[in-house]
Design a protein around this motif. Structure first.
Motif, PDB file in Angstrom:
ATOM      1  N   ILE A 314       0.682  -1.073   0.027  1.00 53.34           N
ATOM      2  CA  ILE A 314       0.115  -0.110  -0.040  1.00 53.34           C
ATOM      3  C   ILE A 314       0.797   1.206  -0.054  1.00 53.34           C
ATOM      4  O   ILE A 314       0.454   2.148  -0.698  1.00 53.34           O
ATOM      5  CB  ILE A 314      -0.968  -0.133   1.170  1.00 53.34           C
ATOM      6  N   THR A 315       1.970   1.060   0.717  1.00 51.77           N
ATOM      7  CA  THR A 315       2.788   2.429   0.641  1.00 51.77           C
ATOM      8  C   THR A 315       3.177   2.980  -0.590  1.00 51.77           C
ATOM      9  O   THR A 315       3.349   3.882  -1.117  1.00 51.77           O
ATOM     10  CB  THR A 315       4.217   2.175   1.573  1.00 51.77           C
ATOM     11  N   PRO A 393       6.955  -0.055  14.384  1.00 53.53           N
ATOM     12  CA  PRO A 393       7.376   0.767  15.485  1.00 53.53           C
ATOM     13  C   PRO A 393       8.797   1.166  15.095  1.00 53.53           C
ATOM     14  O   PRO A 393       9.578  -0.004  14.650  1.00 53.53           O
ATOM     15  CB  PRO A 393       7.140   0.074  16.705  1.00 53.53           C
ATOM     16  N   GLN A 419      -1.959   1.723   7.524  1.00 56.83           N
ATOM     17  CA  GLN A 419      -2.575   0.361   7.322  1.00 56.83           C
ATOM     18  C   GLN A 419      -2.751   0.237   5.920  1.00 56.83           C
ATOM     19  O   GLN A 419      -3.355   1.132   5.316  1.00 56.83           O
ATOM     20  CB  GLN A 419      -3.514  -0.315   8.067  1.00 56.83           C
ATOM     21  N   THR A 420      -2.613  -0.758   5.382  1.00 57.08           N
ATOM     22  CA  THR A 420      -3.456  -1.179   3.974  1.00 57.08           C
ATOM     23  C   THR A 420      -4.720  -0.639   3.946  1.00 57.08           C
ATOM     24  O   THR A 420      -5.435  -0.078   3.099  1.00 57.08           O
ATOM     25  CB  THR A 420      -3.628  -2.622   3.568  1.00 57.08           C
ATOM     26  N   GLY A 530       8.263  -5.242   8.047  1.00 56.19           N
ATOM     27  CA  GLY A 530       7.511  -4.257   7.588  1.00 56.19           C
ATOM     28  C   GLY A 530       6.395  -4.929   6.975  1.00 56.19           C
ATOM     29  O   GLY A 530       5.514  -4.147   6.224  1.00 56.19           O
TER      30      GLY A 530
HETATM   31  C1  WT7 Z   1       0.622  -2.636  10.297  1.00 56.85           C
HETATM   32  C2  WT7 Z   1      -0.238  -2.183   8.761  1.00 56.85           C
HETATM   33  C3  WT7 Z   1       0.851   1.188   5.859  1.00 56.85           C
HETATM   34  C4  WT7 Z   1       2.334   0.997   5.948  1.00 56.85           C
HETATM   35  C5  WT7 Z   1       3.026  -0.353   5.420  1.00 56.85           C
HETATM   36  C6  WT7 Z   1       2.438  -1.475   6.435  1.00 56.85           C
HETATM   37  C7  WT7 Z   1       2.424  -1.508  11.487  1.00 56.85           C
HETATM   38  C8  WT7 Z   1       2.662   0.498   9.996  1.00 56.85           C
HETATM   39  C9  WT7 Z   1       3.733   1.723  11.622  1.00 56.85           C
HETATM   40  C10 WT7 Z   1       4.273   2.827  12.497  1.00 56.85           C
HETATM   41  C11 WT7 Z   1       4.311   1.240  14.236  1.00 56.85           C
HETATM   42  C12 WT7 Z   1       3.204   0.553  12.326  1.00 56.85           C
HETATM   43  C13 WT7 Z   1       1.159  -1.648  12.426  1.00 56.85           C
HETATM   44  C14 WT7 Z   1       0.033  -1.806  11.285  1.00 56.85           C
HETATM   45  N1  WT7 Z   1       2.538  -0.034  11.300  1.00 56.85           N
HETATM   46  N2  WT7 Z   1       3.307   1.876  10.345  1.00 56.85           N
HETATM   47  N3  WT7 Z   1       4.678   4.221  11.990  1.00 56.85           N
HETATM   48  N4  WT7 Z   1       4.623   2.814  13.817  1.00 56.85           N
HETATM   49  N5  WT7 Z   1       3.610   0.431  13.619  1.00 56.85           N
HETATM   50  O1  WT7 Z   1       1.235  -1.782   6.191  1.00 56.85           O
HETATM   51  O2  WT7 Z   1       1.191  -4.210   5.768  1.00 56.85           O
HETATM   52  O3  WT7 Z   1      -0.905  -2.900   6.263  1.00 56.85           O
HETATM   53  O4  WT7 Z   1       0.635  -3.312   7.977  1.00 56.85           O
HETATM   54  O5  WT7 Z   1       1.904  -2.143  10.216  1.00 56.85           O
HETATM   55  O6  WT7 Z   1       1.151  -2.824  13.077  1.00 56.85           O
HETATM   56  O7  WT7 Z   1      -1.218  -2.289  11.684  1.00 56.85           O
HETATM   57  P1  WT7 Z   1       0.343  -3.006   6.382  1.00 56.85           P
END
Ligand code: WT7
Length: 654
Positions: A314-315, A393, A419-420, A530
């Motif tokens: 998603i990023t 984090p 998040q996504t 990540g």
């Molecule tokens: C999960 C979402 C959207 C970005 C890529 C990941 C964790 C995401 C942070 C942050 C702490 C974070 C959470 C979230 N997360 N950014 N800045 N600090 N935790 O997307 O694969 O949908 O994962 O990533 O746990 O629920 P994703």
């Protein structure tokens, strides 16, 4: 995982540097205040910065848990990201500055990108793709990935990008779930000097994808040995991108889309074995992407923005393609690994392209830390003015290293939580306004309402709890593709009788200053480097192996990746544990899902710890994996199981 004790004792605070603040888009709390007072008005104002074909009649139609934003409005995402920049001085501005891993380079201006997108939109049409059809994109990180996404958006086709690191089976399942008509892939991609055989993977996947009628193959042969002759092209089904493009007309009017028409599906892991197709729509998504990109990254005309994510996540959708392009920004795109050919590749890229904003992940930052400061020191990083972090984090130590050694102690850091499912950033500093604290994502952006709740749904003003978004937001997911029930159950059923509360699946802490500290997932989802991996997905893969009777997967703290995959496996009768079998199982998972899911540890066990009702007690397995004292074992059906496991684990570690 983030150590709560460390976070609790973190007292350092970094106000925005004066010269950054002076020029920033957002520098006072006025925006927050007005957004809190009237969020609907706030979002309507944000939406006005886009180009609409017909204006909306209602900003929000909220029938919890289903939201519609900007109803009645029509617009086209590609038109917003491209055409509207062509009339003015951005026409010849670089839209994408791309570097391949082998060192090949291409720059596409807005004019050139728009032309390529229109031509490819016509190619898709010529292959029978119509509005609402699904198109799979399985490409390396090359400009054609953005072209393919935008071409879909232009004609109203729904794209489903699958990360190039995923296996043929993962691709197959995603294409089948969405019933894709066309797949766009490449002859290969480069990763650490190796060629990822994307076309071969596609062929394998498509053995069981009856809905797919055509495959478009991009020739990515830059410095490698792949040529047309080496690629097996199936007559009638497979077509070379460059050949189709030769004859494609470059005029293609953008399809006016309803604000609530689906823009894309992106699969992500959940708590079952089957990934969820997260559905994002057109108007709200673009409003969220464009406004957050502008505010959080303080995007200016002269910026060179590098988001290091792949379009498979998603990023990559929101901050490599849609958000920055909607703002007319220049984006850097890099295909390969950060340590190829040397560990200074990122810093070489920053210096060469004059990157001003760098957005990357804590797992990468921790690797850079480990590799040593000599690598960034070799290059002039003075072009940088802002740094970002996303995906997990960020531990204060990595934050400080990023601040000092990459940001030269002058660049604000935006730690962005989202998040996504949220489609765009939800909690993050605004770099010209928010004083940052290392390890904290700080505060929700204007227009968002986030709360900490107990399991019972009571609000927690300060302390630890479950993260919930309590009001709908434009770029929120609308449903799960083909499974609205799962949407309701996963995201809006955590608190009984409150279908308006979104459950993020994360635990968080709020300090006395109202700052948010994200602590990580509270469900059976892992965050490895990540990337989201469902424990059940890995378990389902493992039990498909003929030697495996049962499997339980947990996350284990990992110095670089944040978490690693740790699998506990019981074998079928007649199979013996061995290091060869352990290797085979690790590889088996990598083949089934993709290398990112490969377990670091495979532990063989005669039995798994279960409750009397037969539920695997993952909590105990986590304790064992981490080498911690075991928590409460009184609900175990057979307490001997864990002792045997612990002994075995101690052996395997030694
Ligand atoms: C999960 C979402 C959207 C970005 C890529 C990941 C964790 C995401 C942070 C942050 C702490 C974070 C959470 C979230 N997360 N950014 N800045 N600090 N935790 O997307 O694969 O949908 O994962 O990533 O746990 O629920 P994703």
């Amino acid at each position: 995982m983030t150590d709560i004790a460390v976070l609790l004792s973190e007292t350092r605070s970094f106000p925005p540097p004066a010269d950054f603040q002076r020029q920033a888009h957002v520098r006072d709390r006025g925006l927050h205040d007005s957004a809190t007072a009237d969020p609907i008005h706030y979002w309507a104002e944000q939406a006005k910065s886009l180009t609409w074909r017909t204006p909306w009649t209602q900003v929000l139609d909220w029938q919890p848990p289903h939201a519609k934003w900007f109803t009645g409005g029509t617009l086209n995402v590609a038109e917003n990201c491209l055409d509207r920049h062509l009339a003015g001085p951005r026409r010849n501005k670089a839209a994408i500055v791309w570097e391949g891993e082998p060192g090949d380079r291409r720059t596409l201006t807005y004019w050139e990108l728009a032309r390529e997108v229109r031509a490819f939109a016509n190619v898709l049409k010529s292959l029978g793709v119509r509005k609402g059809d699904r198109v799979g994109i399985y490409l390396p990180l090359i400009p054609e990935a953005a072209v393919a996404m935008l071409a879909c958006a232009r004609i109203g086709a729904i794209h489903s990008v699958v990360f190039g690191g995923f296996s043929p089976e993962s691709l197959r399942d995603r294409m089948n779930d969405a019933q894709a008509k066309v797949v766009i892939t490449a002859d290969g991609g480069y990763r650490r000097g190796q060629i990822v055989p994307l076309k071969r993977n596609t062929d394998k996947a498509l053995e069981e994808c009856p809905s797919v009628q055509h495959v478009v193959v991009v020739q990515r042969r830059a410095a490698g040995p792949i040529t047309e002759a080496h690629v097996d092209m199936r007559e009638g089904r497979d077509h070379w991108y460059h050949r189709l493009m030769q004859h494609a007309p470059d005029a293609c009017a953008p399809e006016p889309m309803d604000a609530e028409d689906v823009l894309f599906i992106l699969y992500t892991s959940g708590t079952t074995g089957k990934p969820k197709g997260i559905v994002h729509t057109t108007g709200g998504y673009l409003v969220g992407a464009a406004s957050s990109a502008r505010m959080v990254f303080d995007l200016k005309e002269e910026d060179v923005f590098w988001c290091t994510a792949d379009v498979g996540w998603i990023t990559g959708h929101t901050y490599l393609v849609y958000g920055p392009l909607a703002n007319g920004a220049t984006c850097v795109m890099y295909e390969g690994a950060p340590d190829w050919p040397e560990r200074d590749r990122f810093w070489q890229l920053v210096a060469r392209h004059g990157v001003t904003i760098l957005y990357t992940a804590p797992t990468a930052i921790r690797a850079f830390m480990k590799w040593g400061v000599e690598h960034p020191r070799k290059h002039d990083l003075s072009s940088l003015r802002l740094l970002g972090s996303v995906g997990e984090p960020i531990n204060p130590e990595a934050w400080m290293w990023y601040h000092e050694h990459i940001g030269g102690a002058r660049c604000p850091i935006v730690d962005t939580w989202w998040q996504t499912e949220t489609g765009g950033i939800v909690i993050s500093p605004l770099p010209g306004l928010t004083a940052t604290k290392p390890g904290s994502a700080t505060q929700p952006l204007p227009g968002y309402s986030v709360q900490l709740l107990t399991q019972q749904g009571e609000p927690i003003p300060t302390g630890g709890g479950l993260l919930s978004i309590t009001r709908p937001w434009p770029s929120m997911l609308r449903t799960i593709w083909g499974d609205d029930r799962r949407y309701v159950e996963t995201y809006f059923s955590k608190w009984a009788g409150r279908p308006d509360l979104y459950f993020a699946g994360d635990g968080a802490k709020r300090d006395e200053d109202g700052y948010w500290w994200i602590l990580g997932r509270v469900d059976d989802v892992l965050n490895v480097a990540g990337h989201r991996i469902g424990t059940m997905e890995v378990e389902s893969a493992l039990v498909e192996h003929p030697a495996v009777a049962e499997a339980a997967v947990v996350g284990k703290t990992h110095e670089l990746k944040g978490q690693s995959v740790c699998a506990f496996v019981t074998l079928r009768d007649g199979h013996q544990k061995s290091s060869a079998l352990r290797e085979e199982l690790r590889e088996f998972v990598a083949q089934k899902i993709g290398a990112l899911a490969r377990p670091d540890d495979v532990l063989f066990s005669a039995d798994l710890p279960k409750t009397r009702s037969g539920k695997i007690m993952r909590r105990l397995l986590r304790d064992i994996a981490e080498g911690r004292a075991l928590g409460d074992t009184t609900t175990l059906a057979d307490p001997n199981v864990v002792n045997a496991l612990k002994e075995q684990y101690a052996d395997s570690e030694g």
